[in-house]
Enzyme design. Structure first.
Site, PDB file in Angstrom:
ATOM      1  N   LYS A  53       0.652  -1.336   0.151  1.00  0.00           N
ATOM      2  CA  LYS A  53      -0.138   0.007   0.660  1.00  0.00           C
ATOM      3  C   LYS A  53       1.157   0.895  -0.082  1.00  0.00           C
ATOM      4  CE  LYS A  53      -1.976  -2.624   3.747  1.00  0.00           C
ATOM      5  NZ  LYS A  53      -2.359  -2.441   4.696  1.00  0.00           N
ATOM      6  N   GLU A 109       7.016   2.884  -6.886  1.00  0.00           N
ATOM      7  CA  GLU A 109       7.171   1.910  -5.975  1.00  0.00           C
ATOM      8  C   GLU A 109       7.357   3.206  -4.757  1.00  0.00           C
ATOM      9  OE1 GLU A 109       7.494   0.034  -3.248  1.00  0.00           O
ATOM     10  OE2 GLU A 109       7.962  -1.755  -3.737  1.00  0.00           O
ATOM     11  N   ASP A 110       7.743   2.935  -3.272  1.00  0.00           N
ATOM     12  CA  ASP A 110       7.508   3.990  -2.079  1.00  0.00           C
ATOM     13  C   ASP A 110       8.748   4.357  -1.799  1.00  0.00           C
ATOM     14  OD1 ASP A 110       7.641   1.498  -1.177  1.00  0.00           O
ATOM     15  OD2 ASP A 110       6.037   2.569   0.136  1.00  0.00           O
ATOM     16  N   ASP A 113      14.375  -0.780  -0.146  1.00  0.00           N
ATOM     17  CA  ASP A 113      15.498  -0.838   0.706  1.00  0.00           C
ATOM     18  C   ASP A 113      16.578  -1.530   1.141  1.00  0.00           C
ATOM     19  OD1 ASP A 113      15.848   0.127   3.931  1.00  0.00           O
ATOM     20  OD2 ASP A 113      14.791  -2.080   4.565  1.00  0.00           O
ATOM     21  N   LYS A 141      17.438   4.331  -0.219  1.00  0.00           N
ATOM     22  CA  LYS A 141      18.287   3.634   1.040  1.00  0.00           C
ATOM     23  C   LYS A 141      19.209   2.971   0.379  1.00  0.00           C
ATOM     24  CE  LYS A 141      15.022   3.570   5.121  1.00  0.00           C
ATOM     25  NZ  LYS A 141      14.513   3.227   5.856  1.00  0.00           N
ATOM     26  N   PHE A 162      14.444   5.408   9.674  1.00  0.00           N
ATOM     27  CA  PHE A 162      12.988   4.917   9.552  1.00  0.00           C
ATOM     28  C   PHE A 162      12.587   5.776   9.192  1.00  0.00           C
ATOM     29  CE2 PHE A 162       9.147   2.524  10.540  1.00  0.00           C
ATOM     30  CZ  PHE A 162       8.974   1.796   9.638  1.00  0.00           C
ATOM     31  N   VAL A 163      11.233   5.807   7.925  1.00  0.00           N
ATOM     32  CA  VAL A 163      10.931   6.958   7.790  1.00  0.00           C
ATOM     33  C   VAL A 163       8.866   7.005   7.320  1.00  0.00           C
ATOM     34  CG1 VAL A 163      12.166   8.333   6.817  1.00  0.00           C
ATOM     35  CG2 VAL A 163      11.106   6.701   5.403  1.00  0.00           C
ATOM     36  N   ASP A 169       4.305   3.546   5.764  1.00  0.00           N
ATOM     37  CA  ASP A 169       3.480   3.517   7.662  1.00  0.00           C
ATOM     38  C   ASP A 169       5.007   3.163   9.148  1.00  0.00           C
ATOM     39  OD1 ASP A 169       4.001   0.981   5.867  1.00  0.00           O
ATOM     40  OD2 ASP A 169       3.120   0.681   7.833  1.00  0.00           O
ATOM     41  N   ARG A 175       0.350   6.708   7.364  1.00  0.00           N
ATOM     42  CA  ARG A 175       0.607   7.080   5.853  1.00  0.00           C
ATOM     43  C   ARG A 175       0.115   8.665   5.151  1.00  0.00           C
ATOM     44  NH1 ARG A 175       1.448   1.757   3.971  1.00  0.00           N
ATOM     45  NH2 ARG A 175       0.291  -0.093   5.271  1.00  0.00           N
TER      46      ARG A 175
HETATM   47  P1  IMP Z   1      13.110  -4.121   0.781  1.00  0.00           P
HETATM   48  O1  IMP Z   1      12.608  -5.996   0.064  1.00  0.00           O
HETATM   49  O2  IMP Z   1      13.976  -4.465   2.088  1.00  0.00           O
HETATM   50  O3  IMP Z   1      13.536  -3.327   0.282  1.00  0.00           O
HETATM   51  O4  IMP Z   1      11.800  -3.502   1.155  1.00  0.00           O
HETATM   52  C1  IMP Z   1      10.758  -2.492   0.822  1.00  0.00           C
HETATM   53  C2  IMP Z   1       9.922  -1.926   1.846  1.00  0.00           C
HETATM   54  O5  IMP Z   1      10.046  -2.194   3.045  1.00  0.00           O
HETATM   55  C3  IMP Z   1       9.333  -1.058   1.077  1.00  0.00           C
HETATM   56  O6  IMP Z   1       8.400  -0.664  -0.055  1.00  0.00           O
HETATM   57  C4  IMP Z   1       8.553  -0.159   2.540  1.00  0.00           C
HETATM   58  O7  IMP Z   1       6.897  -1.040   2.364  1.00  0.00           O
HETATM   59  C5  IMP Z   1       8.712  -1.405   3.808  1.00  0.00           C
HETATM   60  N1  IMP Z   1      10.233  -0.242   4.096  1.00  0.00           N
HETATM   61  C6  IMP Z   1      11.703  -0.364   4.240  1.00  0.00           C
HETATM   62  N2  IMP Z   1      12.253   1.179   4.622  1.00  0.00           N
HETATM   63  C7  IMP Z   1      10.979   2.229   5.125  1.00  0.00           C
HETATM   64  C8  IMP Z   1      10.810   2.904   6.131  1.00  0.00           C
HETATM   65  O8  IMP Z   1      12.196   3.459   6.547  1.00  0.00           O
HETATM   66  N3  IMP Z   1       9.720   3.089   6.815  1.00  0.00           N
HETATM   67  C9  IMP Z   1       8.561   2.485   6.363  1.00  0.00           C
HETATM   68  N4  IMP Z   1       8.505   1.428   5.252  1.00  0.00           N
HETATM   69  C10 IMP Z   1       9.968   0.602   4.475  1.00  0.00           C
HETATM   70 MG    MG Z   2       6.031  -0.881   0.268  1.00  0.00          MG
END
Ligand code: IMP
Ligand code: MG
Length: 195
Positions: A53, A109-110, A113, A141, A162-163, A169, A175
């Site tokens: 979401k 994508e939002d 990470d 990041k 963490f944002v 969220d 959100r």
């Molecule tokens: P990844 O698979 O580790 O790249 O995870 C990415 C997902 O983790 C994103 O789509 C977010 O939903 C969540 N996420 C990663 N960092 C943050 C953050 O700082 N705040 C909120 N959600 C995050």
């Molecule tokens: Mg996400």
């Protein structure tokens, strides 16, 4: 740390330590990204896929900044808990409504990470043979990356905090904040779940 119910009575803004990207800066960058994406795809078919979401707020603003014809679709995924870090396996909770074969697909994508979620998504979408598959993320990041992914458009590269806000969220809340903020440390704990 306030309980989730206590958070319903405190103004959300009071639990934010600092604003990382303010509303004006977000809107200006989204407008730039929209213009670049429109320039890139002008005259071509385009389908934007939002990963639910977290990306909905970005998606809603981005599509209004892309002044060329395009379609949108949505997908929802969830990681298999800790397994995501070793395997990158992601479960599809909601699939796309239509096939993407032969289409120019742009994943919205939002935040990226570790990169595992997106890496997996790219693999399964590539199998469906789109004409092209590109990625736009609002936030990146880079220091946290565990898998190599090529990202075509990045809104902002940010540090490891963490944002929350603008779709992102903490335990499903925040959100609705119109900016990207860093939570006060007494709110944030390491054992949260987020998507
Ligand atoms: P990844 O698979 O580790 O790249 O995870 C990415 C997902 O983790 C994103 O789509 C977010 O939903 C969540 N996420 C990663 N960092 C943050 C953050 O700082 N705040 C909120 N959600 C995050
Ligand atoms: Mg996400």
């Amino acid at each position: 740390m306030p309980s989730p119910t206590a958070l319903r009575t405190i103004p959300l803004a009071d639990t934010i330590e600092r604003v990382l990207v303010d509303e004006f800066t977000l809107q200006r960058r989204v407008a730039e990204l929209g213009a670049q994406i429109a320039d890139f795809y002008r005259g071509q078919d385009l389908l934007l896929i939002s990963v639910l979401k977290g990306s909905i707020v970005f998606m809603a603003d981005l599509i209004r900044a892309i002044p060329i014809a395009h379609e949108i679709d949505f997908m929802a995924t969830s990681s298999y808990g800790a397994a995501v870090h070793s395997s990158g396996v992601v479960r599809i909770l909601k699939d796309l409504n239509k096939p993407i074969e032969g289409r120019n697909v742009l994943i919205v994508e939002d935040i990226i990470d570790s990169g595992h979620t997106l890496n997996y998504l790219v693999r399964i979408l590539q199998e469906r043979q789109p004409a092209s598959l590109r990625i736009v993320t609002l936030l990146d990041k880079p220091d946290r990356r565990e898998v190599d992914i090529h990202v075509d458009w990045i809104g902002f590269s940010i540090p490891n905090d963490f944002v929350v806000g603008y779709g992102l969220d903490y335990n499903e809340i925040y959100r609705n904040l119109p900016y990207i903020g860093v939570l006060k440390p007494d709110i944030y704990t390491n054992n949260s779940t987020h998507d």
